[in-house]
Design a protein around this motif. Structure first.
Motif, PDB file in Angstrom:
ATOM      1  N   LEU A  34       0.832  -1.192   0.000  1.00 16.21           N
ATOM      2  CA  LEU A  34       0.000   0.000   0.000  1.00 16.21           C
ATOM      3  C   LEU A  34       0.867   1.242   0.000  1.00 16.21           C
ATOM      4  O   LEU A  34       1.975   1.247   0.546  1.00 16.21           O
ATOM      5  N   TRP A  35       0.360   2.288  -0.593  1.00 17.58           N
ATOM      6  CA  TRP A  35       0.984   3.605  -0.525  1.00 17.58           C
ATOM      7  C   TRP A  35       0.053   4.547   0.217  1.00 17.58           C
ATOM      8  O   TRP A  35      -1.156   4.588  -0.039  1.00 17.58           O
ATOM      9  N   ASP A  59      -4.833   4.096 -10.846  1.00 22.95           N
ATOM     10  CA  ASP A  59      -5.985   4.838 -10.363  1.00 22.95           C
ATOM     11  C   ASP A  59      -5.763   6.311 -10.692  1.00 22.95           C
ATOM     12  O   ASP A  59      -5.056   7.022  -9.976  1.00 22.95           O
ATOM     13  N   GLY A  60      -6.350   6.718 -11.808  1.00 23.74           N
ATOM     14  CA  GLY A  60      -6.191   8.119 -12.214  1.00 23.74           C
ATOM     15  C   GLY A  60      -4.747   8.454 -12.522  1.00 23.74           C
ATOM     16  O   GLY A  60      -4.094   7.791 -13.331  1.00 23.74           O
ATOM     17  N   ARG A  61      -4.222   9.456 -11.835  1.00 21.06           N
ATOM     18  CA  ARG A  61      -2.836   9.877 -12.073  1.00 21.06           C
ATOM     19  C   ARG A  61      -1.810   8.974 -11.386  1.00 21.06           C
ATOM     20  O   ARG A  61      -0.608   9.152 -11.583  1.00 21.06           O
ATOM     21  N   PHE A  62      -2.285   8.047 -10.594  1.00 21.10           N
ATOM     22  CA  PHE A  62      -1.397   7.217  -9.775  1.00 21.10           C
ATOM     23  C   PHE A  62      -1.339   5.787 -10.298  1.00 21.10           C
ATOM     24  O   PHE A  62      -2.377   5.169 -10.543  1.00 21.10           O
ATOM     25  N   THR A  63      -0.122   5.289 -10.469  1.00 22.65           N
ATOM     26  CA  THR A  63       0.082   3.906 -10.888  1.00 22.65           C
ATOM     27  C   THR A  63       1.150   3.289 -10.006  1.00 22.65           C
ATOM     28  O   THR A  63       2.189   3.906  -9.770  1.00 22.65           O
ATOM     29  N   VAL A  64       0.875   2.084  -9.526  1.00 20.66           N
ATOM     30  CA  VAL A  64       1.872   1.367  -8.746  1.00 20.66           C
ATOM     31  C   VAL A  64       2.306   0.144  -9.547  1.00 20.66           C
ATOM     32  O   VAL A  64       1.480  -0.565 -10.111  1.00 20.66           O
ATOM     33  N   PHE A  89       4.479   7.172   2.065  1.00 24.11           N
ATOM     34  CA  PHE A  89       4.939   5.968   2.741  1.00 24.11           C
ATOM     35  C   PHE A  89       4.524   4.734   1.950  1.00 24.11           C
ATOM     36  O   PHE A  89       3.368   4.605   1.535  1.00 24.11           O
ATOM     37  N   CYS A  90       5.457   3.839   1.798  1.00 23.30           N
ATOM     38  CA  CYS A  90       5.205   2.525   1.223  1.00 23.30           C
ATOM     39  C   CYS A  90       5.020   1.558   2.392  1.00 23.30           C
ATOM     40  O   CYS A  90       5.681   1.703   3.423  1.00 23.30           O
ATOM     41  N   ALA A  91       4.121   0.598   2.261  1.00 25.80           N
ATOM     42  CA  ALA A  91       3.894  -0.366   3.336  1.00 25.80           C
ATOM     43  C   ALA A  91       3.601  -1.746   2.768  1.00 25.80           C
ATOM     44  O   ALA A  91       2.954  -1.869   1.721  1.00 25.80           O
ATOM     45  N   GLY A  92       4.075  -2.754   3.467  1.00 30.50           N
ATOM     46  CA  GLY A  92       3.720  -4.129   3.152  1.00 30.50           C
ATOM     47  C   GLY A  92       2.790  -4.648   4.223  1.00 30.50           C
ATOM     48  O   GLY A  92       2.933  -4.286   5.399  1.00 30.50           O
ATOM     49  N   ARG A  93       1.823  -5.463   3.836  1.00 30.79           N
ATOM     50  CA  ARG A  93       0.887  -5.995   4.826  1.00 30.79           C
ATOM     51  C   ARG A  93       1.381  -7.353   5.315  1.00 30.79           C
ATOM     52  O   ARG A  93       1.591  -8.272   4.530  1.00 30.79           O
ATOM     53  N   GLY A  94       1.559  -7.445   6.652  1.00 28.02           N
ATOM     54  CA  GLY A  94       2.027  -8.674   7.264  1.00 28.02           C
ATOM     55  C   GLY A  94       0.901  -9.671   7.505  1.00 28.02           C
ATOM     56  O   GLY A  94      -0.268  -9.386   7.247  1.00 28.02           O
ATOM     57  N   SER A  95       1.263 -10.817   8.038  1.00 24.04           N
ATOM     58  CA  SER A  95       0.308 -11.913   8.215  1.00 24.04           C
ATOM     59  C   SER A  95      -0.803 -11.583   9.195  1.00 24.04           C
ATOM     60  O   SER A  95      -1.892 -12.149   9.130  1.00 24.04           O
ATOM     61  N   GLN A  96      -0.556 -10.656  10.125  1.00 25.95           N
ATOM     62  CA  GLN A  96      -1.573 -10.280  11.109  1.00 25.95           C
ATOM     63  C   GLN A  96      -2.427  -9.114  10.626  1.00 25.95           C
ATOM     64  O   GLN A  96      -3.299  -8.643  11.351  1.00 25.95           O
TER      65      GLN A  96
END
Lengths: 111, 117
Positions: A34-35, A59-64, A89-96
């Motif tokens: 996620l950003w 999504d519109g002007r934003f591309t990941v 901020f860039c984020a990774g989603r963990g197992s919890q």
């Protein structure tokens, strides 16, 4: 051990040009990335996400973009606007379900 | 309310005192998270509540930190015997729970800026 790294603390871009924010990760178990965007004195706001099984989300002007083999993702903003100036901020989603964040990149878009 | 609400927005305390920070999540969100952001750092995960399950406390930095969530809604983060290194912005987030992208978006409050003198 930083699982999510944003190696550029800051980025300056001219209005109308492309902004590219980069993020590297080490944890192969992240299922989503996620950003978030953060203005001063406000909480982070969700911008865009991507599943680990995809390589692009727009999504519109934003591309990941996600490159799993390189464990790298990037956020492209086209065209950049002065209102995009914020910390990303860039984020990774963990197992919890908790998010593991990078240290952020401060984007400045000059008029 | 419409969003995640945190109070107070700012808290100044003296070293050694206890503080309580409050978070009111979005109605209907079963998951609640606490993070903190120290100066020049990213967002550091502290604790996670999900429904009636035991909370995931793996991110709490010391036993001076504790949190509870009453009735599956409001949460309080307590820091006992505060130290200067506890100075940070404490952020709360809530989300729905489930599979799929829509369910994993966390919505953040504006945070509590804690200053320990």
């Amino acid at each position: 051990d930083q699982q999510v790294k944003q190696n550029s603390p800051s980025l300056s871009v001219q209005e109308g040009r492309i902004s590219i924010l980069n993020c590297d990760y080490t944890n192969s178990m992240f299922d989503y990335f996620l950003w978030y965007k953060k203005y001063p004195a406000e909480g982070p706001t969700f911008l865009i996400s991507i599943s680990s099984i995809k390589d692009k989300n727009e999504d519109g002007r934003f591309t990941v973009f996600l490159n799993k083999s390189a464990k790298h993702l990037s956020l492209h903003i086209v065209p950049s606007q002065p209102g995009d100036s914020a910390v990303y901020f860039c984020a990774g989603r963990g197992s919890q379900g908790n998010l593991i964040f990078g240290k952020g990149t401060k984007l400045s878009v000059k008029p | 309310g419409a969003g995640v609400s945190q109070s107070p927005s700012n808290k100044v305390t003296e070293k050694g005192k206890d503080v309580e920070l409050r978070c009111d999540p979005i109605s209907g969100h079963t998951a609640l998270y606490w993070y903190r952001q120290s100066l020049g750092q990213g967002l550091e995960f502290l604790i996670y509540f999900q429904g009636n399950s035991a909370p995931d406390k793996s991110g709490l930095p010391s036993d001076r930190f504790s949190a509870e969530r009453t009735g599956g809604s409001v949460s309080t983060l307590t820091i006992q015997r505060t130290q200067q290194e506890d100075s940070a912005v404490y952020l709360c987030a809530s989300s729905l729970v489930g599979t799929g992208e829509v369910k994993n978006i966390q919505y953040f409050g504006a945070g509590t800026r804690l200053s320990v003198l």
